[in-house]
Motif scaffolding. Structure first.
Motif, PDB file in Angstrom:
ATOM      1  N   TRP A  42       0.858  -1.190   0.000  1.00  0.00           N
ATOM      2  CA  TRP A  42       0.000   0.000   0.000  1.00  0.00           C
ATOM      3  C   TRP A  42       0.885   1.228   0.000  1.00  0.00           C
ATOM      4  O   TRP A  42       1.998   1.204   0.530  1.00  0.00           O
ATOM      5  CB  TRP A  42      -0.897   0.005   1.242  1.00  0.00           C
ATOM      6  CG  TRP A  42      -2.108   0.891   1.092  1.00  0.00           C
ATOM      7  CD1 TRP A  42      -2.215   2.206   1.438  1.00  0.00           C
ATOM      8  CD2 TRP A  42      -3.355   0.522   0.546  1.00  0.00           C
ATOM      9  NE1 TRP A  42      -3.467   2.683   1.137  1.00  0.00           N
ATOM     10  CE2 TRP A  42      -4.189   1.662   0.597  1.00  0.00           C
ATOM     11  CE3 TRP A  42      -3.869  -0.667   0.026  1.00  0.00           C
ATOM     12  CZ2 TRP A  42      -5.505   1.658   0.128  1.00  0.00           C
ATOM     13  CZ3 TRP A  42      -5.171  -0.682  -0.430  1.00  0.00           C
ATOM     14  CH2 TRP A  42      -5.983   0.462  -0.382  1.00  0.00           C
ATOM     15  N   LEU A  43       0.398   2.299  -0.616  1.00  0.00           N
ATOM     16  CA  LEU A  43       1.097   3.576  -0.616  1.00  0.00           C
ATOM     17  C   LEU A  43       0.263   4.595   0.156  1.00  0.00           C
ATOM     18  O   LEU A  43      -0.957   4.693  -0.059  1.00  0.00           O
ATOM     19  CB  LEU A  43       1.290   4.083  -2.051  1.00  0.00           C
ATOM     20  CG  LEU A  43       2.357   3.401  -2.892  1.00  0.00           C
ATOM     21  CD1 LEU A  43       2.078   3.625  -4.376  1.00  0.00           C
ATOM     22  CD2 LEU A  43       3.748   3.954  -2.542  1.00  0.00           C
ATOM     23  N   VAL A  46      -0.509  -0.555  -7.336  1.00  0.00           N
ATOM     24  CA  VAL A  46      -0.712  -0.600  -5.884  1.00  0.00           C
ATOM     25  C   VAL A  46      -1.553   0.613  -5.474  1.00  0.00           C
ATOM     26  O   VAL A  46      -1.238   1.744  -5.843  1.00  0.00           O
ATOM     27  CB  VAL A  46       0.646  -0.588  -5.144  1.00  0.00           C
ATOM     28  CG1 VAL A  46       0.439  -0.461  -3.643  1.00  0.00           C
ATOM     29  CG2 VAL A  46       1.423  -1.855  -5.479  1.00  0.00           C
ATOM     30  N   PRO A  47      -2.625   0.426  -4.716  1.00  0.00           N
ATOM     31  CA  PRO A  47      -3.487   1.545  -4.340  1.00  0.00           C
ATOM     32  C   PRO A  47      -2.763   2.553  -3.431  1.00  0.00           C
ATOM     33  O   PRO A  47      -1.775   2.210  -2.768  1.00  0.00           O
ATOM     34  CB  PRO A  47      -4.645   0.881  -3.584  1.00  0.00           C
ATOM     35  CG  PRO A  47      -4.551  -0.570  -3.897  1.00  0.00           C
ATOM     36  CD  PRO A  47      -3.117  -0.854  -4.177  1.00  0.00           C
ATOM     37  N   TRP A  48      -3.305   3.772  -3.386  1.00  0.00           N
ATOM     38  CA  TRP A  48      -2.706   4.786  -2.529  1.00  0.00           C
ATOM     39  C   TRP A  48      -3.781   5.593  -1.816  1.00  0.00           C
ATOM     40  O   TRP A  48      -4.921   5.694  -2.268  1.00  0.00           O
ATOM     41  CB  TRP A  48      -1.771   5.705  -3.310  1.00  0.00           C
ATOM     42  CG  TRP A  48      -2.445   6.670  -4.250  1.00  0.00           C
ATOM     43  CD1 TRP A  48      -3.038   6.369  -5.442  1.00  0.00           C
ATOM     44  CD2 TRP A  48      -2.590   8.087  -4.064  1.00  0.00           C
ATOM     45  NE1 TRP A  48      -3.537   7.515  -6.027  1.00  0.00           N
ATOM     46  CE2 TRP A  48      -3.274   8.582  -5.209  1.00  0.00           C
ATOM     47  CE3 TRP A  48      -2.203   8.977  -3.068  1.00  0.00           C
ATOM     48  CZ2 TRP A  48      -3.578   9.928  -5.364  1.00  0.00           C
ATOM     49  CZ3 TRP A  48      -2.505  10.318  -3.230  1.00  0.00           C
ATOM     50  CH2 TRP A  48      -3.168  10.787  -4.362  1.00  0.00           C
ATOM     51  N   THR A  49      -3.386   6.140  -0.684  1.00  0.00           N
ATOM     52  CA  THR A  49      -4.234   6.996   0.122  1.00  0.00           C
ATOM     53  C   THR A  49      -3.411   8.199   0.548  1.00  0.00           C
ATOM     54  O   THR A  49      -2.212   8.262   0.292  1.00  0.00           O
ATOM     55  CB  THR A  49      -4.775   6.245   1.347  1.00  0.00           C
ATOM     56  OG1 THR A  49      -3.691   5.563   1.997  1.00  0.00           O
ATOM     57  CG2 THR A  49      -5.827   5.218   0.938  1.00  0.00           C
ATOM     58  N   CYS A  50      -4.049   9.155   1.214  1.00  0.00           N
ATOM     59  CA  CYS A  50      -3.348  10.407   1.473  1.00  0.00           C
ATOM     60  C   CYS A  50      -3.818  11.065   2.761  1.00  0.00           C
ATOM     61  O   CYS A  50      -5.007  11.027   3.094  1.00  0.00           O
ATOM     62  CB  CYS A  50      -3.576  11.368   0.298  1.00  0.00           C
ATOM     63  SG  CYS A  50      -2.691  12.935   0.429  1.00  0.00           S
ATOM     64  N   PHE A  86      -7.772   1.838   7.058  1.00  0.00           N
ATOM     65  CA  PHE A  86      -6.870   0.847   6.475  1.00  0.00           C
ATOM     66  C   PHE A  86      -7.457  -0.561   6.583  1.00  0.00           C
ATOM     67  O   PHE A  86      -7.403  -1.341   5.620  1.00  0.00           O
ATOM     68  CB  PHE A  86      -5.504   0.893   7.166  1.00  0.00           C
ATOM     69  CG  PHE A  86      -4.610   2.007   6.695  1.00  0.00           C
ATOM     70  CD1 PHE A  86      -4.271   2.124   5.354  1.00  0.00           C
ATOM     71  CD2 PHE A  86      -4.094   2.929   7.591  1.00  0.00           C
ATOM     72  CE1 PHE A  86      -3.443   3.154   4.908  1.00  0.00           C
ATOM     73  CE2 PHE A  86      -3.252   3.947   7.161  1.00  0.00           C
ATOM     74  CZ  PHE A  86      -2.936   4.063   5.829  1.00  0.00           C
ATOM     75  N   GLU A  87      -8.043  -0.890   7.741  1.00  0.00           N
ATOM     76  CA  GLU A  87      -8.607  -2.235   7.913  1.00  0.00           C
ATOM     77  C   GLU A  87      -9.757  -2.479   6.950  1.00  0.00           C
ATOM     78  O   GLU A  87      -9.949  -3.610   6.463  1.00  0.00           O
ATOM     79  CB  GLU A  87      -9.059  -2.435   9.362  1.00  0.00           C
ATOM     80  CG  GLU A  87      -7.924  -2.478  10.386  1.00  0.00           C
ATOM     81  CD  GLU A  87      -7.066  -3.728  10.277  1.00  0.00           C
ATOM     82  OE1 GLU A  87      -7.360  -4.589   9.421  1.00  0.00           O
ATOM     83  OE2 GLU A  87      -6.090  -3.836  11.048  1.00  0.00           O
ATOM     84  N   GLU A  88     -10.550  -1.458   6.673  1.00  0.00           N
ATOM     85  CA  GLU A  88     -11.632  -1.613   5.693  1.00  0.00           C
ATOM     86  C   GLU A  88     -11.064  -1.938   4.317  1.00  0.00           C
ATOM     87  O   GLU A  88     -11.653  -2.717   3.553  1.00  0.00           O
ATOM     88  CB  GLU A  88     -12.477  -0.339   5.641  1.00  0.00           C
ATOM     89  CG  GLU A  88     -13.383  -0.165   6.859  1.00  0.00           C
ATOM     90  CD  GLU A  88     -14.104   1.179   6.863  1.00  0.00           C
ATOM     91  OE1 GLU A  88     -13.837   2.003   5.958  1.00  0.00           O
ATOM     92  OE2 GLU A  88     -14.940   1.396   7.765  1.00  0.00           O
ATOM     93  N   GLU A  89      -9.914  -1.351   3.998  1.00  0.00           N
ATOM     94  CA  GLU A  89      -9.257  -1.658   2.705  1.00  0.00           C
ATOM     95  C   GLU A  89      -8.769  -3.099   2.696  1.00  0.00           C
ATOM     96  O   GLU A  89      -8.910  -3.801   1.697  1.00  0.00           O
ATOM     97  CB  GLU A  89      -8.096  -0.684   2.457  1.00  0.00           C
ATOM     98  CG  GLU A  89      -8.519   0.745   2.245  1.00  0.00           C
ATOM     99  CD  GLU A  89      -9.278   0.964   0.945  1.00  0.00           C
ATOM    100  OE1 GLU A  89      -9.348   0.033   0.111  1.00  0.00           O
ATOM    101  OE2 GLU A  89      -9.834   2.069   0.764  1.00  0.00           O
ATOM    102  N   TRP A  90      -8.166  -3.554   3.803  1.00  0.00           N
ATOM    103  CA  TRP A  90      -7.672  -4.942   3.842  1.00  0.00           C
ATOM    104  C   TRP A  90      -8.860  -5.908   3.646  1.00  0.00           C
ATOM    105  O   TRP A  90      -8.746  -6.886   2.901  1.00  0.00           O
ATOM    106  CB  TRP A  90      -6.997  -5.264   5.165  1.00  0.00           C
ATOM    107  CG  TRP A  90      -5.893  -4.360   5.639  1.00  0.00           C
ATOM    108  CD1 TRP A  90      -5.519  -4.171   6.940  1.00  0.00           C
ATOM    109  CD2 TRP A  90      -4.978  -3.546   4.884  1.00  0.00           C
ATOM    110  NE1 TRP A  90      -4.475  -3.298   7.030  1.00  0.00           N
ATOM    111  CE2 TRP A  90      -4.120  -2.901   5.798  1.00  0.00           C
ATOM    112  CE3 TRP A  90      -4.821  -3.279   3.522  1.00  0.00           C
ATOM    113  CZ2 TRP A  90      -3.103  -2.022   5.395  1.00  0.00           C
ATOM    114  CZ3 TRP A  90      -3.833  -2.405   3.109  1.00  0.00           C
ATOM    115  CH2 TRP A  90      -2.997  -1.795   4.018  1.00  0.00           C
TER     116      TRP A  90
END
Length: 415
Positions: free
Chosen positions: A126-127, A148-152, A407-411
């Motif tokens: 993850w980024l 690879v997905p990214w968040t900010c 983050f856990e929702e993404e996993w």
């Protein structure tokens, strides 16, 4: 630890004394079980470190700060990148950006993204970018290249100095974005159709490092020349901090009011401020202490009588979010005098837990300072109220819980 929790965190520079809010978040995420590798676009320039930096276990990888300094590393990444499926899509995205922002900075971000995508440290899954301007550009370009997905995490200057077109496109491409003030949150939500992917999460304060001040602040009221009331400010000497406005306000204080002012922080405007202090006739009451580590700053909060910060919107649109130094000072029952800019009113309410005046108004700031300096009982009442609010509403663990949930929702989604 599952590899799906390995996050590559893209930072503009690391470590930085002025970005304790980022350091405490990184440590909080590690303690919550996340496996991080820090990707820094610049090497450190500060000579000191905060204790929190030494507690963070994550490895730090430095990208080429300027591409010409590491040509072999950049060329190797370019050759490898040309063979990857995402390269053509990346070039298309880059060209669209470059046409609207023809700067060397834009080219550096492409080169740094190519290096990151090629070297791909520690098998990241993850980024996450801290700041939605240049670090988010590197994260976005790398995401296009690698898939690879990214968040900010967006903050202040990065929001207000970025053009709307770029914010809108990044908000649409990132899986989600968090920001630390209502002001920035509302602005970004106006720029994207994916409003539900923009989240408000105050940084807050690591209250374990800023425990309650058990003693009481002084009864100084400015009447004793031998024991002047103490004003403190912590912040970089840059335009948005408004130190020229603060100095002009100090120069307006009555002659019978005895005070001393201490500044903590670096900044490229320090020489100009020293000249201004001399011109205004207050140089003998002003001291500049330079940058300090967090534990030293804490001692100064506890010795001071008033904290002052004259936040403003700079000519280029740059401004503070909610300055962490205000939260830190308030945690020590130190009354704060500041301005109604960005997130400041989200912490301080004039007359209830501090003094808040209009920005760019030295006379109004001087009146608020005089009231605070002359009245120790009022300082205590407002300082107590500010501390109560910080300990109830600005605990940084709430921000860590928000990030952990996101983050856990993404996993779960990717599983």
């Amino acid at each position: 630890m599952s590899n799906r929790r390995k996050i590559l965190v893209v930072l503009k520079g690391y470590p930085r004394l002025s970005e304790t809010f980022i350091a405490q978040e990184l440590l909080g995420l590690e303690r919550a079980g996340f496996d991080l590798t820090l990707i820094s676009m610049r090497r450190p320039t500060d000579k000191k470190r905060h204790p929190v930096h030494d507690e963070i276990k994550a490895r730090v990888v430095y990208l080429p700060e300027y591409l010409y300094e590491e040509p072999l590393r950049v060329l190797s990444a370019l050759r490898a990148g040309m063979r990857k499926p995402g390269f053509k899509l990346l070039l298309k995205r880059f060209w669209a950006d470059l046409k609207r922002d023809i700067t060397p900075n834009r080219i550096r971000r492409l080169g740094q993204a190519l290096v990151l995508a090629h070297e791909w440290p520690d098998g990241g899954a993850w980024l996450h970018a801290h700041f939605i301007h240049t670090p988010a550009s590197v994260a976005r370009y790398t995401s296009i290249m690698t898939g690879v997905p990214w968040t900010c995490s967006a903050h202040a200057k990065d929001i207000w100095t970025s053009p709307d077109w770029e914010l809108s496109e990044k908000l649409g491409h990132a899986r989600w974005t968090v920001t630390c003030t209502r002001n920035g949150f509302d602005h970004m939500r106006e720029l994207t159709e994916a409003r539900e992917q923009v989240h408000l999460s105050y940084h807050g304060l690591d209250l374990s490092r800023f425990g309650p001040f058990e003693r009481r602040h002084s009864d100084r009221d400015g009447s004793d020349e031998a024991d002047p009331v103490r004003i403190l400010s912590v912040g970089r000497a840059v335009e948005k901090k408004g130190y020229d406005v603060l100095f002009r306000a100090l120069a307006l204080l009555p002659a019978d009011l005895h005070w001393r002012f201490q500044h903590i922080g670096g900044g490229d405007q320090l020489p100009k401020l020293k000249v201004l202090a001399a011109k205004l006739g207050i140089a003998g009451r002003v001291s500049f202490n330079g940058a300090m580590a967090q534990e030293e700053v804490l001692r100064h909060y506890r010795k001071a009588d008033v904290f002052a910060l004259a936040c403003r919107v700079a000519a280029n649109g740059d401004r503070d979010g909610l300055p962490n130094v205000l939260v830190e000072a308030a945690s020590q029952r130190l009354v704060c005098v500041s301005t109604a800019v960005s997130g400041v009113p989200e912490l301080l309410v004039d007359g209830q837990n501090g003094f808040v005046v209009a920005a760019e108004d030295p006379p109004a700031l001087a009146r608020a300072l005089e009231t605070a300096l002359r009245d120790p009982a009022l300082r205590r009442r407002l300082g107590d109220a500010a501390e109560a609010r910080v300990r109830q509403e600005f605990d940084h663990n709430a921000s860590i819980r928000t990030l952990t949930r996101l983050f856990e929702e993404e996993w779960k989604r990717s599983a």
